[in-house]
Write a protein that holds these residues in place. Structure first.
Motif, PDB file in Angstrom:
ATOM      1  N   LYS A 183       0.817  -1.225   0.000  1.00 57.72           N
ATOM      2  CA  LYS A 183       0.000   0.000   0.000  1.00 57.72           C
ATOM      3  C   LYS A 183       0.842   1.262   0.000  1.00 57.72           C
ATOM      4  CE  LYS A 183      -3.056  -2.869   2.337  1.00 57.72           C
ATOM      5  NZ  LYS A 183      -2.601  -3.711   3.426  1.00 57.72           N
ATOM      6  N   VAL A 261      -3.551   0.172  -5.468  1.00 64.51           N
ATOM      7  CA  VAL A 261      -3.626   1.384  -4.633  1.00 64.51           C
ATOM      8  C   VAL A 261      -4.652   2.348  -5.225  1.00 64.51           C
ATOM      9  CG1 VAL A 261      -2.339   3.465  -3.936  1.00 64.51           C
ATOM     10  CG2 VAL A 261      -1.316   1.218  -3.606  1.00 64.51           C
ATOM     11  N   GLU A 262      -4.620   2.468  -6.556  1.00 68.57           N
ATOM     12  CA  GLU A 262      -5.576   3.349  -7.241  1.00 68.57           C
ATOM     13  C   GLU A 262      -7.017   2.893  -6.984  1.00 68.57           C
ATOM     14  OE1 GLU A 262      -5.622   4.039 -11.739  1.00 68.57           O
ATOM     15  OE2 GLU A 262      -3.616   4.654 -11.058  1.00 68.57           O
ATOM     16  N   THR A 265      -8.022   3.367  -3.316  1.00 68.20           N
ATOM     17  CA  THR A 265      -8.213   4.791  -3.010  1.00 68.20           C
ATOM     18  C   THR A 265      -9.578   5.259  -3.492  1.00 68.20           C
ATOM     19  OG1 THR A 265      -5.839   5.134  -3.246  1.00 68.20           O
ATOM     20  CG2 THR A 265      -7.200   7.109  -3.294  1.00 68.20           C
ATOM     21  N   SER A 266      -9.976   4.833  -4.697  1.00 69.43           N
ATOM     22  CA  SER A 266     -11.269   5.340  -5.178  1.00 69.43           C
ATOM     23  C   SER A 266     -12.429   4.710  -4.403  1.00 69.43           C
ATOM     24  CB  SER A 266     -11.421   5.215  -6.688  1.00 69.43           C
ATOM     25  OG  SER A 266     -11.062   3.946  -7.090  1.00 69.43           O
ATOM     26  N   ARG A 268     -12.273   3.720  -1.245  1.00 68.44           N
ATOM     27  CA  ARG A 268     -12.208   4.379   0.072  1.00 68.44           C
ATOM     28  C   ARG A 268     -12.847   5.770   0.015  1.00 68.44           C
ATOM     29  NH1 ARG A 268      -6.696   7.161   1.487  1.00 68.44           N
ATOM     30  NH2 ARG A 268      -7.655   8.541  -0.051  1.00 68.44           N
ATOM     31  N   ASP A 269     -12.493   6.535  -1.026  1.00 65.99           N
ATOM     32  CA  ASP A 269     -13.019   7.904  -1.114  1.00 65.99           C
ATOM     33  C   ASP A 269     -14.537   7.910  -1.299  1.00 65.99           C
ATOM     34  OD1 ASP A 269     -10.519   8.809  -0.670  1.00 65.99           O
ATOM     35  OD2 ASP A 269     -10.090   9.410  -2.737  1.00 65.99           O
ATOM     36  N   GLU A 289      -5.922  13.490   3.861  1.00 63.18           N
ATOM     37  CA  GLU A 289      -4.709  13.291   3.040  1.00 63.18           C
ATOM     38  C   GLU A 289      -3.707  12.502   3.882  1.00 63.18           C
ATOM     39  OE1 GLU A 289      -4.112  14.683  -0.084  1.00 63.18           O
ATOM     40  OE2 GLU A 289      -6.215  15.312  -0.053  1.00 63.18           O
ATOM     41  N   CYS A 293      -4.503   3.903   1.725  1.00 66.14           N
ATOM     42  CA  CYS A 293      -5.509   3.837   0.660  1.00 66.14           C
ATOM     43  C   CYS A 293      -6.656   2.897   1.003  1.00 66.14           C
ATOM     44  CB  CYS A 293      -4.835   3.365  -0.634  1.00 66.14           C
ATOM     45  SG  CYS A 293      -4.024   1.756  -0.454  1.00 66.14           S
ATOM     46  N   ASN A 294      -6.472   2.044   2.019  1.00 71.91           N
ATOM     47  CA  ASN A 294      -7.516   1.036   2.296  1.00 71.91           C
ATOM     48  C   ASN A 294      -8.287   1.321   3.581  1.00 71.91           C
ATOM     49  OD1 ASN A 294      -5.466   0.397   4.159  1.00 71.91           O
ATOM     50  ND2 ASN A 294      -6.044  -1.749   4.180  1.00 71.91           N
TER      51      ASN A 294
END
Ligand code: PLP
Length: 394
Positions: A183, A261-262, A265-266, A268-269, A289, A293-294
């Protein structure tokens, strides 16, 4: 019922490719890696390959990897090992207040052995201030141990800067990277790391196996004595299938790191934004920030985290109240206390933790149930009496 698994910081499922790689070492190649015959040599070679893969993932050399039984043992070997081996140089250790108990309880044990430990406070996002580390360093500081990323609130530390400060003052730098493998990109030389702990079951490998990176030339005393395996630092017959699993799991994690990771991240967001916008009296613990990411960690006022976890479980969603090891005791999390969350607010905590195996539609399913579950729990919660009535028109 299709289950959604959002508790990947507690543990991850075994990747089928990892199981496939491990299988022959249970029933076909079962030799002791120290034996001279063909079965033993096959096991030895398998350890060698896993060691090379593990080293490559963090920019280390194969001989700098010591296999252990997991993250807890790696942290113990790093901290106790460095403390006892370097006690003639000094007796001071620095760590932070938000470390995992594998680090905190090892430091407490060392206090009982005559070592002095400074527990650095963190800011409201869980960050260690490099200036406070500089100020805490003394002539007798032999070791600094700061985790790469926090298991409860996901805060990522600036390990490169912290490691540099430790080195400038002649101390060793250890980092618990148990939650970071796959990660957070890590290179032990660039990041000024002398000791790094990891655990296979956090990155789709098997439970009960981990590794400690020990920089060449680092003075370390073993914790376990015996037959002298792992360069004398970790005696006991090696867990060959487990170590093969760790090697395969770390290789897969590294190969897929950028995309996973990408993806995490999406997801998670979406979970963070969707939850904060659909539920009142809800806050995010940890930073927006500089966060794993998880990891998403929420605080819902007026409810109990345990009731929330059990309600989600009935809907087929597995999440947790905080860290895996504290979720079965009712003590307020030491991490939330350290970032200044008041006791009554720390009760309704939910940690959602992802892996590369999760999918975006699972986030949507979660967002579909969370407002209704929270509303139902609040309706029956005595804590809701504390809620201030909203003003007319508001
Ligand atoms: N360190 C951190 C940050 C962790 O999250 C964990 C496990 O949750 C550990 C150490 C302990 O690892 P293990 O379960 O492999 O002993």
């Amino acid at each position: 019922m299709q289950r959604i698994y959002f508790d990947n910081s507690a543990t991850t499922c075994l990747d089928p490719k990892v199981l496939e790689a491990m299988r022959p070492y249970f029933d076909q190649w079962y030799g002791n890696a120290s034996s001279l015959h063909a079965l033993g040599r096959e096991s030895y070679n398998a350890l060698d390959e896993a060691r090379r893969k593990t080293a490559k993932a963090i920019g280390a050399q194969a001989r700098e990897i010591i296999f252990t039984s997991g993250g807890t043992e790696s942290d113990n070997l790093a901290i106790q090992g460095a403390a006892f081996a370097n006690s003639s140089k000094g007796n001071h250790i620095i760590t932070s207040t938000i470390e995992h108990h594998a680090v905190l309880n090892t430091c407490r044990f060392l206090e009982g052995q005559g070592f002095k430990v400074t527990y650095l406070a963190v800011d409201p996002h869980g960050k260690v201030d490099p200036e406070s580390l500089k100020k805490a360093m003394t002539k007798s500081t032999i070791l600094v141990s700061i985790m790469t990323a926090n298991n409860e609130i996901g805060t990522i530390q600036d390990v490169r800067e912290l490691g540099g400060i430790a080195h400038d003052a002649g101390a060793l730098f250890h980092t618990d990277a148990v939650q970071s493998i796959g990660k957070v990109p890590l290179d032990v030389t660039r990041e000024n790391i002398d000791l790094l702990a990891m655990s296979a079951h956090k990155f789709h490998g098997p439970k009960g196996v981990g590794a400690l990176f020990v920089r060449k030339g680092t003075n370390l005393r073993p914790v376990v004595y015996g037959g002298g395996q792992e360069r004398g630092l970790r005696s006991s017959t090696e867990n060959v299938p487990g170590i093969v699993g760790l090697g395969k799991a770390i290789e897969l994690s590294m190969a897929e790191m950028t995309e996973s990771v990408e993806k995490m991240t999406s997801i998670r967001d979406r979970i963070i934004q969707g939850t904060l916008s659909s539920v009142d009296d809800c806050n995010l613990n940890g930073p927006l920030e500089g966060r794993l990411c998880n990891n998403a960690n929420f605080r819902f006022d007026y409810i109990e985290g345990e009731a929330l976890v059990l309600s989600l479980d009935l809907k087929g969603i597995a999440a947790s109240t905080g860290s895996a090891c504290s979720s079965r005791d009712s003590e307020t999390s030491h991490v939330l206390k350290a970032i200044g969350v008041r006791n009554e607010h720390a009760r309704g905590t939910l940690r959602v933790s992802l892996s590369r195996m999760n999918a975006m539609d699972e986030a949507d399913e979660f967002l579909g149930v969370i407002p209704e579950v929270i509303a139902r729990l609040r309706a029956i919660s005595p804590m809701s009496m504390l809620k201030k009535p909203s003003s007319p028109g508001g």
